[in-house]
Motif scaffolding. Sequence first.
Motif, PDB file in Angstrom:
ATOM      1  N   LEU A  34       0.788  -1.096  -0.155  1.00 42.35           N
ATOM      2  CA  LEU A  34      -0.145   0.061   0.026  1.00 42.35           C
ATOM      3  C   LEU A  34       0.720   1.285  -0.091  1.00 42.35           C
ATOM      4  O   LEU A  34       1.635   1.378   0.912  1.00 42.35           O
ATOM      5  N   LYS A  35       0.705   2.074  -1.034  1.00 43.96           N
ATOM      6  CA  LYS A  35       1.647   3.380  -1.027  1.00 43.96           C
ATOM      7  C   LYS A  35       0.714   4.695  -1.049  1.00 43.96           C
ATOM      8  O   LYS A  35       0.900   5.798  -1.152  1.00 43.96           O
ATOM      9  N   GLY A  36      -0.779   4.468  -1.366  1.00 46.44           N
ATOM     10  CA  GLY A  36      -1.657   5.712  -1.224  1.00 46.44           C
ATOM     11  C   GLY A  36      -2.836   5.249  -0.925  1.00 46.44           C
ATOM     12  O   GLY A  36      -3.392   4.383  -1.206  1.00 46.44           O
ATOM     13  N   VAL A  37      -3.514   6.080  -0.294  1.00 40.60           N
ATOM     14  CA  VAL A  37      -4.805   6.128   0.453  1.00 40.60           C
ATOM     15  C   VAL A  37      -5.741   7.168   0.221  1.00 40.60           C
ATOM     16  O   VAL A  37      -5.513   8.292   0.531  1.00 40.60           O
ATOM     17  N   GLY A  38      -7.106   6.734  -0.740  1.00 48.15           N
ATOM     18  CA  GLY A  38      -7.910   8.044  -0.854  1.00 48.15           C
ATOM     19  C   GLY A  38      -9.126   7.518  -0.585  1.00 48.15           C
ATOM     20  O   GLY A  38      -9.493   6.477  -0.062  1.00 48.15           O
ATOM     21  N   SER A  39     -10.166   8.610  -0.746  1.00 48.49           N
ATOM     22  CA  SER A  39     -11.670   8.124  -0.273  1.00 48.49           C
ATOM     23  C   SER A  39     -12.212   7.190  -1.265  1.00 48.49           C
ATOM     24  O   SER A  39     -13.109   6.434  -0.862  1.00 48.49           O
ATOM     25  N   LEU A  40     -11.903   6.850  -2.539  1.00 49.85           N
ATOM     26  CA  LEU A  40     -12.399   5.983  -3.255  1.00 49.85           C
ATOM     27  C   LEU A  40     -11.585   4.737  -3.710  1.00 49.85           C
ATOM     28  O   LEU A  40     -11.917   3.457  -3.809  1.00 49.85           O
ATOM     29  N   HIS A 251     -10.975  14.546   0.541  1.00 48.85           N
ATOM     30  CA  HIS A 251      -9.391  14.278   0.742  1.00 48.85           C
ATOM     31  C   HIS A 251      -8.618  15.601   0.814  1.00 48.85           C
ATOM     32  O   HIS A 251      -7.639  15.637   1.805  1.00 48.85           O
ATOM     33  N   TRP A 252      -8.823  16.452   0.017  1.00 45.23           N
ATOM     34  CA  TRP A 252      -8.029  17.776   0.385  1.00 45.23           C
ATOM     35  C   TRP A 252      -8.369  18.388   1.857  1.00 45.23           C
ATOM     36  O   TRP A 252      -7.520  19.059   2.321  1.00 45.23           O
ATOM     37  N   LEU A 253      -9.622  18.447   2.086  1.00 42.75           N
ATOM     38  CA  LEU A 253      -9.887  18.851   3.454  1.00 42.75           C
ATOM     39  C   LEU A 253      -9.236  18.129   4.544  1.00 42.75           C
ATOM     40  O   LEU A 253      -8.784  18.796   5.631  1.00 42.75           O
ATOM     41  N   ARG A 254      -9.313  17.053   4.393  1.00 44.24           N
ATOM     42  CA  ARG A 254      -8.657  15.995   5.510  1.00 44.24           C
ATOM     43  C   ARG A 254      -7.315  16.070   5.576  1.00 44.24           C
ATOM     44  O   ARG A 254      -6.754  16.050   6.719  1.00 44.24           O
TER      45      ARG A 254
END
Length: 291
Positions: A34-40, A251-254
């Motif tokens: 795992l290298k990146g975590v997003g909302s979708l 994602h930007w806000l968090r």
Amino acid sequence: MRTKSKYVPAFFQVYENDSLKEYLEDMALKGWQLKGVGSLFLRFEPCRPHRIRYCVEVMEKPSAYASSQSENLRAYQEFCRDAGWDYAGTTGYLHIFYTEDYEAVVVETDPQERYERICQACQGNNWLACGVFGLIVLLNLYSCYLKKTLFCMNGWVVFLMTGAMAVSLGAFLRWKGMAGRSLREEGVLPYSPWKTAKRKNVTIIVTIIIMSMAPLLYTIGQYSSKTLIWVTAGMWMYVILLAFIFAKLIHWLRVKKAYSTRTNMFLYWGISLVIGMVACAGMLAVIFWIV
């Protein structure tokens, strides 16, 4: 050797945190870290197949709008870092930590505390969904009332909204009942194998997608096939685009900003309302132009 990243939908519910943990560890054994975590989506990159330990937590006072730079979360990240765990990111209510140190102490919270946090997160999420879906259902019911029928496009929207809400709420209540019994009898929280959780969530999504195509049967014969194809394609592009925009916004806000949870909620729903109104107006204009 594989060099391309792999993007996988983040299909786990908040009460399936242990299923997500199992999934991430299984991916590492298959050579994907795992290298990146997003909302979708979750982003994986190739690695040598080896064991990576993961911890997936629901934080205190859980909120999908809480900044990753909040004081409580930063303190917990520091605690985990001192214990040998790195922070991977957050998707929804779930915060992901990992380590390759097999001797690192476990940083998971007490099962009873985790149960309470999960219930708090799910209940807040369900109340929000009920409010949004309820508003949509009322508007569509009113439209059905004006047309004196439920067998129309608006009737299908009502059916889909209530069905999706019932499935989501029913799955959570089922887990809650099982978790309560498991805590009393064994002191642990139950979880489904990640393959089972994935099949369930994919089945629900595919079913809703198929059912959403049903209104086309109602309009067959009223418009040309070319018009129906354009309208359907436009609707799907509209939904996908909005989902992408809203996911990027949260994602930007968090992750990028350190606003309070309340400010994030205000900004998210305020911006979403404006985007939604503009998008709906544009979509209606296109549909009327085509029809």
